[in-house]
Design a protein around this motif. Sequence first.
Motif, PDB file in Angstrom:
ATOM      1  N   PRO A 196       0.783  -1.149   0.060  1.00  0.00           N
ATOM      2  CA  PRO A 196       0.052  -0.162   0.110  1.00  0.00           C
ATOM      3  C   PRO A 196       0.827   1.338   0.033  1.00  0.00           C
ATOM      4  CG  PRO A 196      -0.243  -1.099   2.005  1.00  0.00           C
ATOM      5  CD  PRO A 196       0.553  -2.090   0.987  1.00  0.00           C
ATOM      6  N   HIS A 197       2.205   1.302   0.448  1.00  0.00           N
ATOM      7  CA  HIS A 197       2.685   2.553   0.466  1.00  0.00           C
ATOM      8  C   HIS A 197       3.170   2.847  -1.118  1.00  0.00           C
ATOM      9  CE1 HIS A 197       3.432   1.968   4.722  1.00  0.00           C
ATOM     10  NE2 HIS A 197       4.470   1.440   4.529  1.00  0.00           N
ATOM     11  N   TYR A 229      -2.957   2.958   6.633  1.00  0.00           N
ATOM     12  CA  TYR A 229      -3.404   4.400   7.019  1.00  0.00           C
ATOM     13  C   TYR A 229      -2.624   4.805   8.146  1.00  0.00           C
ATOM     14  CZ  TYR A 229      -7.833   3.225   4.303  1.00  0.00           C
ATOM     15  OH  TYR A 229      -8.595   3.181   3.531  1.00  0.00           O
ATOM     16  N   PHE A 230      -1.429   3.932   8.596  1.00  0.00           N
ATOM     17  CA  PHE A 230      -0.765   4.531   9.762  1.00  0.00           C
ATOM     18  C   PHE A 230       0.143   5.379   9.116  1.00  0.00           C
ATOM     19  CE2 PHE A 230       3.383   3.742  12.083  1.00  0.00           C
ATOM     20  CZ  PHE A 230       2.834   4.212  13.521  1.00  0.00           C
ATOM     21  N   ARG A 231       0.891   4.962   7.939  1.00  0.00           N
ATOM     22  CA  ARG A 231       1.990   5.850   7.337  1.00  0.00           C
ATOM     23  C   ARG A 231       1.399   6.745   6.255  1.00  0.00           C
ATOM     24  NH1 ARG A 231       6.391   5.659  10.477  1.00  0.00           N
ATOM     25  NH2 ARG A 231       7.284   3.343  10.678  1.00  0.00           N
ATOM     26  N   ASN A 232       0.222   6.169   5.558  1.00  0.00           N
ATOM     27  CA  ASN A 232      -0.196   7.030   4.662  1.00  0.00           C
ATOM     28  C   ASN A 232       0.615   7.540   3.559  1.00  0.00           C
ATOM     29  OD1 ASN A 232      -3.124   6.815   5.228  1.00  0.00           O
ATOM     30  ND2 ASN A 232      -2.834   8.266   7.013  1.00  0.00           N
ATOM     31  N   PHE A 233       1.492   6.751   3.076  1.00  0.00           N
ATOM     32  CA  PHE A 233       2.499   6.971   2.102  1.00  0.00           C
ATOM     33  C   PHE A 233       1.695   7.299   0.582  1.00  0.00           C
ATOM     34  CE2 PHE A 233       6.314   5.372   4.396  1.00  0.00           C
ATOM     35  CZ  PHE A 233       6.571   6.371   5.097  1.00  0.00           C
ATOM     36  N   SER A 234       0.567   6.446   0.462  1.00  0.00           N
ATOM     37  CA  SER A 234      -0.281   6.765  -0.723  1.00  0.00           C
ATOM     38  C   SER A 234      -1.711   7.116   0.026  1.00  0.00           C
ATOM     39  CB  SER A 234      -0.441   5.538  -1.369  1.00  0.00           C
ATOM     40  OG  SER A 234       0.767   5.191  -2.106  1.00  0.00           O
ATOM     41  N   GLN A 266      -4.700   3.463  -2.403  1.00  0.00           N
ATOM     42  CA  GLN A 266      -4.726   2.185  -1.739  1.00  0.00           C
ATOM     43  C   GLN A 266      -5.752   1.509  -2.044  1.00  0.00           C
ATOM     44  OE1 GLN A 266      -3.091   2.170   2.268  1.00  0.00           O
ATOM     45  NE2 GLN A 266      -2.598   4.180   2.270  1.00  0.00           N
ATOM     46  N   LEU A 267      -6.808   1.611  -1.934  1.00  0.00           N
ATOM     47  CA  LEU A 267      -8.077   0.872  -1.881  1.00  0.00           C
ATOM     48  C   LEU A 267      -8.238   0.505  -3.519  1.00  0.00           C
ATOM     49  CD1 LEU A 267     -10.596   3.256   0.049  1.00  0.00           C
ATOM     50  CD2 LEU A 267     -10.396   0.813   0.591  1.00  0.00           C
ATOM     51  N   LYS A 268      -8.059   1.259  -4.358  1.00  0.00           N
ATOM     52  CA  LYS A 268      -8.071   0.767  -5.717  1.00  0.00           C
ATOM     53  C   LYS A 268      -6.979  -0.425  -6.056  1.00  0.00           C
ATOM     54  CE  LYS A 268      -7.971   2.176 -10.575  1.00  0.00           C
ATOM     55  NZ  LYS A 268      -7.275   1.009 -10.951  1.00  0.00           N
ATOM     56  N   ALA A 269      -5.710  -0.053  -5.514  1.00  0.00           N
ATOM     57  CA  ALA A 269      -4.577  -1.032  -5.724  1.00  0.00           C
ATOM     58  C   ALA A 269      -4.867  -2.272  -5.047  1.00  0.00           C
ATOM     59  CB  ALA A 269      -3.123  -0.367  -5.266  1.00  0.00           C
ATOM     60  N   PHE A 270      -5.518  -2.353  -3.813  1.00  0.00           N
ATOM     61  CA  PHE A 270      -6.134  -3.519  -3.207  1.00  0.00           C
ATOM     62  C   PHE A 270      -7.018  -4.216  -4.031  1.00  0.00           C
ATOM     63  CE2 PHE A 270      -8.069  -4.965   0.940  1.00  0.00           C
ATOM     64  CZ  PHE A 270      -7.236  -6.194   1.129  1.00  0.00           C
ATOM     65  N   GLU A 271      -8.109  -3.628  -4.452  1.00  0.00           N
ATOM     66  CA  GLU A 271      -8.980  -4.193  -5.089  1.00  0.00           C
ATOM     67  C   GLU A 271      -8.525  -4.862  -6.338  1.00  0.00           C
ATOM     68  OE1 GLU A 271     -13.230  -3.730  -4.676  1.00  0.00           O
ATOM     69  OE2 GLU A 271     -12.975  -1.823  -3.859  1.00  0.00           O
ATOM     70  N   ASP A 272      -7.712  -4.146  -7.098  1.00  0.00           N
ATOM     71  CA  ASP A 272      -7.200  -4.529  -8.518  1.00  0.00           C
ATOM     72  C   ASP A 272      -6.162  -5.860  -8.114  1.00  0.00           C
ATOM     73  OD1 ASP A 272      -7.979  -2.667 -10.023  1.00  0.00           O
ATOM     74  OD2 ASP A 272      -6.248  -1.335  -9.771  1.00  0.00           O
ATOM     75  N   GLN A 273      -5.405  -5.987  -7.140  1.00  0.00           N
ATOM     76  CA  GLN A 273      -4.565  -7.195  -6.770  1.00  0.00           C
ATOM     77  C   GLN A 273      -5.564  -8.242  -6.318  1.00  0.00           C
ATOM     78  OE1 GLN A 273      -0.463  -5.987  -5.152  1.00  0.00           O
ATOM     79  NE2 GLN A 273      -1.688  -4.291  -4.851  1.00  0.00           N
ATOM     80  N   LEU A 274      -6.389  -8.050  -5.577  1.00  0.00           N
ATOM     81  CA  LEU A 274      -7.386  -9.133  -5.232  1.00  0.00           C
ATOM     82  C   LEU A 274      -8.145  -9.943  -6.339  1.00  0.00           C
ATOM     83  CD1 LEU A 274      -9.384  -7.554  -2.158  1.00  0.00           C
ATOM     84  CD2 LEU A 274      -7.552  -9.482  -2.275  1.00  0.00           C
TER      85      LEU A 274
END
Length: 265
Positions: free
Chosen positions: A67-68, A100-105, A110-118
């Motif tokens: 997610p970063h 959401y701790f670092r929030n580098f992105s 983050q949500l889009k990249a997560f769903e794309d990879q799932l």
Amino acid sequence: MPALLDIGINLAHDSFDQDRDAVIQRAADVGVTRMVITGSSLASTHTAIALVQQHPEQMRCTAGVHPHHAVDLDSAQLQAFRELVRRPEVVAVGECGLDYFRNFSPHEAQLKAFEDQLELAAQVRKPVFLHQRDAHEDFMRVMGKHRAQLTGGVAHCFTAGLDEARAYLDLDLYIGITGWICDERRGHHLREVVRHIPADRLLIETDAPYLLPRDLQPKPQSRRNEPMYLPHVLAAIAEARGERIETLAEVTTSNALRLFEWHAA
């Protein structure tokens, strides 16, 4: 003791560039004979695949975007990953998830990249290698939407409490425990959590070069973690669970081979 499998080591990290072969040998000398190399970006995924090709008996890898680095996962990178995740060296998609701790992105990226990879994982029928920090609610919402299409997954480097552990177990995920359990400042709650993880859902990892166990004696000169410290993590988990180290070694290795469909010779 049965051979151990480190399910999460960032061996592509540049901190290993000068002595990577020695790191691998030191791990083997203490029984860590297999490793899953974490791919957390396009570049590290390529490096991880190359490492597996050099060590096909000892290594497999993941392919994904942490997610970063979610903002980097544009259409061109996504197309590249569509091909990479199909490679035989790759046993899981990720490291993917939400941080959401670092929030580098930004959260949206983050949500889009997560769903794309799932979606990629569902397409190639490979498990997911998951990251979550300070984003439990969104993580559960996204996983709930996709879980039925996924073959499985592991909540890598789990550091949260019992409620989150139970939520992940309800999703039929494995849970990966690191040397965080050895940290007297912030990790001792894991000694209670691991007692509630079913034996057939427990995995062990170093997340090296990060998360060097704080209670190593004598203290290493370097703060860099290595897979040779995986037996130390295993011993801490076994003590917390009141189990024999040898039994837990056999169980966690068997679990990893099953999740990643790594057919041992």
